[in-house]
Motif scaffolding. Sequence first.
Motif, mmCIF file in Angstrom:
data_model
loop_
_atom_site.group_PDB
_atom_site.id
_atom_site.type_symbol
_atom_site.label_atom_id
_atom_site.label_comp_id
_atom_site.label_asym_id
_atom_site.label_seq_id
_atom_site.Cartn_x
_atom_site.Cartn_y
_atom_site.Cartn_z
ATOM 1 N N SER A 67 -3.946 3.455 -2.223
ATOM 2 C CA SER A 67 -4.243 2.153 -3.932
ATOM 3 C C SER A 67 -4.168 3.262 -5.257
ATOM 4 N N SER A 68 -3.627 4.311 -5.855
ATOM 5 C CA SER A 68 -3.905 4.233 -6.911
ATOM 6 C C SER A 68 -2.166 4.233 -7.729
ATOM 7 N N ILE A 69 -1.536 3.525 -6.294
ATOM 8 C CA ILE A 69 0.421 3.262 -7.023
ATOM 9 C C ILE A 69 0.273 1.840 -7.219
ATOM 10 N N VAL A 70 -1.178 1.071 -6.128
ATOM 11 C CA VAL A 70 -0.911 -0.362 -6.392
ATOM 12 C C VAL A 70 -1.550 -0.109 -8.142
ATOM 13 N N THR A 71 -3.121 0.077 -8.644
ATOM 14 C CA THR A 71 -3.766 0.123 -8.986
ATOM 15 C C THR A 71 -3.094 0.466 -10.611
ATOM 16 N N GLY A 72 -1.880 1.459 -10.805
ATOM 17 C CA GLY A 72 -0.749 1.867 -11.562
ATOM 18 C C GLY A 72 -0.472 0.957 -11.793
ATOM 19 N N LEU A 73 0.679 -0.057 -10.778
ATOM 20 C CA LEU A 73 1.593 -0.635 -11.168
ATOM 21 C C LEU A 73 0.428 -2.338 -12.001
ATOM 22 N N THR A 74 -0.693 -2.625 -11.164
ATOM 23 C CA THR A 74 -1.108 -3.798 -11.907
ATOM 24 C C THR A 74 -1.551 -3.015 -13.197
ATOM 25 N N ASP A 75 -2.114 -2.232 -13.653
ATOM 26 C CA ASP A 75 -2.404 -2.316 -14.943
ATOM 27 C C ASP A 75 -0.983 -2.246 -15.273
ATOM 28 N N LEU A 76 -0.055 -1.795 -15.071
ATOM 29 C CA LEU A 76 1.398 -1.542 -15.735
ATOM 30 C C LEU A 76 1.557 -3.198 -16.435
ATOM 31 N N VAL A 77 2.127 -4.197 -15.067
ATOM 32 C CA VAL A 77 2.100 -5.663 -14.861
ATOM 33 C C VAL A 77 1.077 -5.609 -16.287
ATOM 34 N N GLU A 78 -0.204 -5.901 -16.177
ATOM 35 C CA GLU A 78 -1.333 -6.229 -16.980
ATOM 36 C C GLU A 78 -0.528 -5.767 -18.796
ATOM 37 N N SER A 79 -0.730 -5.009 -19.176
ATOM 38 C CA SER A 79 -0.519 -4.599 -19.837
ATOM 39 C C SER A 79 0.715 -4.968 -20.612
ATOM 40 N N ALA A 80 1.839 -5.183 -19.889
ATOM 41 C CA ALA A 80 3.003 -5.722 -20.186
ATOM 42 C C ALA A 80 2.969 -6.913 -20.669
ATOM 43 N N LEU A 81 2.316 -8.240 -20.160
ATOM 44 C CA LEU A 81 1.559 -9.121 -20.084
ATOM 45 C C LEU A 81 0.728 -9.538 -20.871
ATOM 46 N N ALA A 82 0.124 -8.349 -21.520
ATOM 47 C CA ALA A 82 -0.478 -8.952 -22.587
ATOM 48 C C ALA A 82 -0.172 -9.099 -24.169
ATOM 49 N N THR A 83 0.869 -7.737 -23.818
ATOM 50 C CA THR A 83 1.859 -7.346 -25.249
ATOM 51 C C THR A 83 2.456 -8.404 -25.324
ATOM 52 N N LEU A 84 3.164 -9.116 -24.352
ATOM 53 C CA LEU A 84 4.552 -10.871 -24.346
ATOM 54 C C LEU A 84 3.279 -12.264 -24.867
ATOM 55 N N SER A 85 2.386 -12.030 -25.381
ATOM 56 C CA SER A 85 1.463 -13.296 -24.838
ATOM 57 C C SER A 85 0.591 -12.677 -26.311
#
Length: 85
Positions: A67-85
């Motif tokens: 769960s901690s890895i999945v949560t971390g990866l999800t946050d990282l992808v969301e952060s990257a997508l938020a930066t691009l938009s």
Amino acid sequence: MPNTPDIHPEDDEQAPTAVPLRRGALVRRWAAVRATDEAGMSTAEYAVGTVAACAFAAVLYRVVTGSSIVTGLTDLVESALATLS
């Protein structure tokens, strides 16, 4: 050790086949074994390597799906997508 007569390697050629290997024959066979390739070892090495790779893959799968890895990866992808938009 049983009481055995002193056997010389040159006597081995006249020895009957029912008699166990004498010292000279044993020395020659051991030398032949040591001089040959270890062709059978490759199969055992491949088997051990395969088992080790499967064990490593299972551990890595458990870590990545935790769960901690999945949560971390999800946050990282969301952060990257938020930066691009």
